[in-house]
Design a protein around this motif. Structure first.
Motif, mmCIF file in Angstrom:
data_model
loop_
_atom_site.group_PDB
_atom_site.id
_atom_site.type_symbol
_atom_site.label_atom_id
_atom_site.label_comp_id
_atom_site.label_asym_id
_atom_site.label_seq_id
_atom_site.Cartn_x
_atom_site.Cartn_y
_atom_site.Cartn_z
ATOM 1 N N ARG A 51 0.655 -1.303 0.006
ATOM 2 C CA ARG A 51 -0.160 0.086 -0.067
ATOM 3 C C ARG A 51 0.963 1.258 0.122
ATOM 4 N NH1 ARG A 51 -2.738 -3.908 1.394
ATOM 5 N NH2 ARG A 51 -4.855 -4.236 1.115
ATOM 6 N N GLY A 52 2.219 1.161 -0.025
ATOM 7 C CA GLY A 52 3.006 2.285 -0.510
ATOM 8 C C GLY A 52 3.321 2.887 0.962
ATOM 9 N N LYS A 53 2.963 2.305 1.814
ATOM 10 C CA LYS A 53 3.504 2.769 3.487
ATOM 11 C C LYS A 53 4.950 2.456 3.938
ATOM 12 C CE LYS A 53 -0.676 4.384 3.618
ATOM 13 N NZ LYS A 53 -1.004 6.052 3.277
ATOM 14 N N THR A 54 5.344 3.014 4.805
ATOM 15 C CA THR A 54 6.670 2.673 5.338
ATOM 16 C C THR A 54 6.377 1.626 6.448
ATOM 17 O OG1 THR A 54 7.599 4.989 4.883
ATOM 18 C CG2 THR A 54 8.887 3.471 6.703
ATOM 19 N N ALA A 55 7.284 0.508 6.328
ATOM 20 C CA ALA A 55 7.125 -0.538 7.295
ATOM 21 C C ALA A 55 8.219 -0.155 8.446
ATOM 22 C CB ALA A 55 7.267 -1.967 6.543
ATOM 23 N N SER A 56 7.781 0.171 9.461
ATOM 24 C CA SER A 56 8.987 0.437 10.562
ATOM 25 C C SER A 56 8.348 -0.429 11.772
ATOM 26 C CB SER A 56 8.803 1.875 10.986
ATOM 27 O OG SER A 56 7.496 2.366 11.529
ATOM 28 N N PRO A 57 9.203 -0.385 12.878
ATOM 29 C CA PRO A 57 8.772 -1.123 14.222
ATOM 30 C C PRO A 57 7.444 -0.522 14.667
ATOM 31 C CG PRO A 57 10.960 -0.734 14.419
ATOM 32 C CD PRO A 57 10.279 -0.120 12.875
ATOM 33 N N ILE A 58 7.212 0.774 14.383
ATOM 34 C CA ILE A 58 5.856 1.729 14.987
ATOM 35 C C ILE A 58 4.879 1.213 14.132
ATOM 36 C CG2 ILE A 58 4.902 3.815 15.228
ATOM 37 C CD1 ILE A 58 7.724 5.218 15.972
ATOM 38 N N SER A 59 4.986 1.135 12.588
ATOM 39 C CA SER A 59 3.733 0.889 11.890
ATOM 40 C C SER A 59 3.446 -0.510 11.990
ATOM 41 C CB SER A 59 4.065 1.452 10.639
ATOM 42 O OG SER A 59 5.003 0.893 9.891
ATOM 43 N N VAL A 60 4.271 -1.490 11.988
ATOM 44 C CA VAL A 60 3.888 -2.955 12.181
ATOM 45 C C VAL A 60 3.343 -3.208 13.518
ATOM 46 C CG1 VAL A 60 5.077 -4.912 12.280
ATOM 47 C CG2 VAL A 60 5.888 -3.685 10.470
ATOM 48 N N ASP A 61 3.872 -2.402 14.586
ATOM 49 C CA ASP A 61 3.327 -2.879 16.006
ATOM 50 C C ASP A 61 1.831 -2.297 15.813
ATOM 51 O OD1 ASP A 61 3.653 -3.270 18.695
ATOM 52 O OD2 ASP A 61 3.055 -0.971 18.908
ATOM 53 N N THR A 62 1.675 -1.036 14.962
ATOM 54 C CA THR A 62 0.283 -0.561 15.201
ATOM 55 C C THR A 62 -0.771 -1.614 14.433
ATOM 56 O OG1 THR A 62 1.090 1.565 14.966
ATOM 57 C CG2 THR A 62 -1.296 1.274 14.349
ATOM 58 N N VAL A 63 -0.243 -2.135 13.442
ATOM 59 C CA VAL A 63 -1.014 -3.262 12.644
ATOM 60 C C VAL A 63 -1.247 -4.668 13.788
ATOM 61 C CG1 VAL A 63 -1.360 -4.806 10.690
ATOM 62 C CG2 VAL A 63 -0.606 -2.349 10.476
ATOM 63 N N LEU A 64 -0.272 -4.762 14.297
ATOM 64 C CA LEU A 64 -0.318 -6.283 15.070
ATOM 65 C C LEU A 64 -0.689 -6.287 16.372
ATOM 66 C CD1 LEU A 64 2.772 -8.010 13.298
ATOM 67 C CD2 LEU A 64 0.375 -8.307 13.080
ATOM 68 N N GLN A 65 -0.880 -4.990 17.221
ATOM 69 C CA GLN A 65 -0.960 -4.794 18.694
ATOM 70 C C GLN A 65 -2.040 -5.785 19.184
ATOM 71 O OE1 GLN A 65 -1.707 -0.754 19.147
ATOM 72 N NE2 GLN A 65 -3.356 -0.500 17.703
ATOM 73 N N SER A 67 -2.686 -8.711 18.285
ATOM 74 C CA SER A 67 -2.291 -10.254 18.034
ATOM 75 C C SER A 67 -1.746 -10.839 19.153
ATOM 76 C CB SER A 67 -1.299 -10.310 16.667
ATOM 77 O OG SER A 67 -0.750 -11.567 16.525
ATOM 78 N N LYS A 68 -2.152 -11.623 19.641
ATOM 79 C CA LYS A 68 -1.950 -12.439 20.977
ATOM 80 C C LYS A 68 -0.330 -13.123 20.730
ATOM 81 C CE LYS A 68 -3.064 -15.976 24.491
ATOM 82 N NZ LYS A 68 -1.579 -16.381 24.458
ATOM 83 N N GLY A 69 -0.358 -13.617 19.770
ATOM 84 C CA GLY A 69 0.970 -14.477 19.320
ATOM 85 C C GLY A 69 2.175 -13.149 19.487
ATOM 86 N N TYR A 70 1.924 -12.227 18.897
ATOM 87 C CA TYR A 70 3.039 -11.207 18.856
ATOM 88 C C TYR A 70 2.987 -10.365 20.064
ATOM 89 C CZ TYR A 70 4.388 -6.224 17.465
ATOM 90 O OH TYR A 70 4.831 -4.939 17.588
ATOM 91 N N GLN A 71 2.150 -10.150 20.473
ATOM 92 C CA GLN A 71 2.128 -9.409 22.201
ATOM 93 C C GLN A 71 2.948 -10.396 23.027
ATOM 94 O OE1 GLN A 71 1.758 -6.742 22.989
ATOM 95 N NE2 GLN A 71 0.754 -5.955 20.814
ATOM 96 N N ASP A 72 2.861 -11.684 22.848
ATOM 97 C CA ASP A 72 3.674 -12.551 23.640
ATOM 98 C C ASP A 72 5.287 -12.529 23.454
ATOM 99 O OD1 ASP A 72 1.483 -13.585 24.973
ATOM 100 O OD2 ASP A 72 1.312 -15.700 23.422
ATOM 101 N N GLY A 75 6.115 -7.553 21.720
ATOM 102 C CA GLY A 75 5.620 -6.711 20.662
ATOM 103 C C GLY A 75 6.685 -5.844 20.187
ATOM 104 N N ARG A 76 6.447 -4.458 20.133
ATOM 105 C CA ARG A 76 7.078 -3.562 19.583
ATOM 106 C C ARG A 76 8.742 -3.689 20.242
ATOM 107 N NH1 ARG A 76 5.933 2.881 19.824
ATOM 108 N NH2 ARG A 76 7.922 3.676 19.295
ATOM 109 N N LYS A 77 8.932 -3.840 21.282
ATOM 110 C CA LYS A 77 10.380 -4.058 21.949
ATOM 111 C C LYS A 77 11.011 -5.181 21.267
ATOM 112 C CE LYS A 77 9.826 -2.256 26.367
ATOM 113 N NZ LYS A 77 9.745 -2.699 28.159
ATOM 114 N N TYR A 78 10.405 -6.177 20.579
ATOM 115 C CA TYR A 78 10.980 -7.389 19.754
ATOM 116 C C TYR A 78 11.342 -6.627 18.480
ATOM 117 C CZ TYR A 78 11.876 -11.817 17.607
ATOM 118 O OH TYR A 78 12.181 -12.763 16.904
ATOM 119 N N LEU A 79 10.590 -6.105 17.728
ATOM 120 C CA LEU A 79 10.645 -5.397 16.712
ATOM 121 C C LEU A 79 11.823 -4.520 16.705
ATOM 122 C CD1 LEU A 79 7.241 -4.506 15.321
ATOM 123 C CD2 LEU A 79 8.664 -6.487 14.703
#
Length: 208
Positions: A51-65, A67-72, A75-79
């Protein structure tokens, strides 16, 4: 048949500079990652890039926040961790390792399934060649999906990724609005975002 360091290296490089994702998108799909959350992160990067967006730890975290597996994984700290420890040398080589291991896992699963079928469901009156033909067909399908295939452009690879996600029946990252065209373009509406739909004069807004 797993290389977590290779997976972290590819994801970290892609988050550090999105151009590195463009180097490997023709080789990898989210399902190629042995770690399910790594695959989820990769698919989210692909979604943002498509979609022409920048994929950064912040933007990826926004989409996945949510998601249980991701939060386990914290999340953002892991990215930020894998992004901060990144080596941008040999990114495509790392992707080849991931793709190769994924094919070997699929080969192992296929062969194990066929062997289990021979033991539990084997028909002694059925020609053995039929079992071998079934196994050979499955192996050919796996081997045809290799890193040796002609390279695709970033646009072709992202389009293929989107189509494959739809074929697998994966849900949109956001909440669907019910208008198929908009859902395809936006990936659904996400919390905290404002969407403005507009059109130039004379484009048919009144009659649409």
């Amino acid at each position: 048949l797993i290389s977590i360091p290779a997976e972290q290296a590819v994801l970290g490089a892609a988050l550090f500079r999105n151009e590195h994702f463009d180097e490997v998108v023709d080789l990898l799909r989210g399902e190629d990652f042995a770690d399910e959350v790594h695959g989820l992160i990769y698919d989210t990067i692909a979604y943002l890039r498509q979609r022409g967006k920048t994929a950064s730890p912040i933007s990826v975290d926004t989409v996945l926040q949510s998601s249980k597996g991701y939060q386990d994984l914290n999340g953002r700290k892991y990215l930020e961790q894998i992004c901060g420890a990144v080596s941008t040398v040999g990114v495509r080589d790392h992707a080849v390792i991931i793709a190769g291991l994924a094919r070997r896992r699929r080969l192992h699963e296929t062969a194990s399934s066929v062997i289990a079928g021979l033991i539990t469901e084997g028909d002694p009156f059925r020609p053995l060649t039929e079992d071998f033909e079934g196994l050979q067909g499955a192996i050919d399908d796996i081997l045809s999906d290799t890193a040796d295939a002609p390279e695709k452009t970033v646009e072709e690879a992202l389009t293929a990724w989107m189509e494959a996600s739809q074929e697998r029946g994966e849900e949109l990252p956001g909440h669907p609005c019910g208008i198929e065209v908009l859902d395809d373009m936006l990936g659904g509406f996400r919390p905290g975002k404002v969407y403005i739909i507009a059109g130039r004069p004379g484009m048919g807004k009144t009659t649409a």
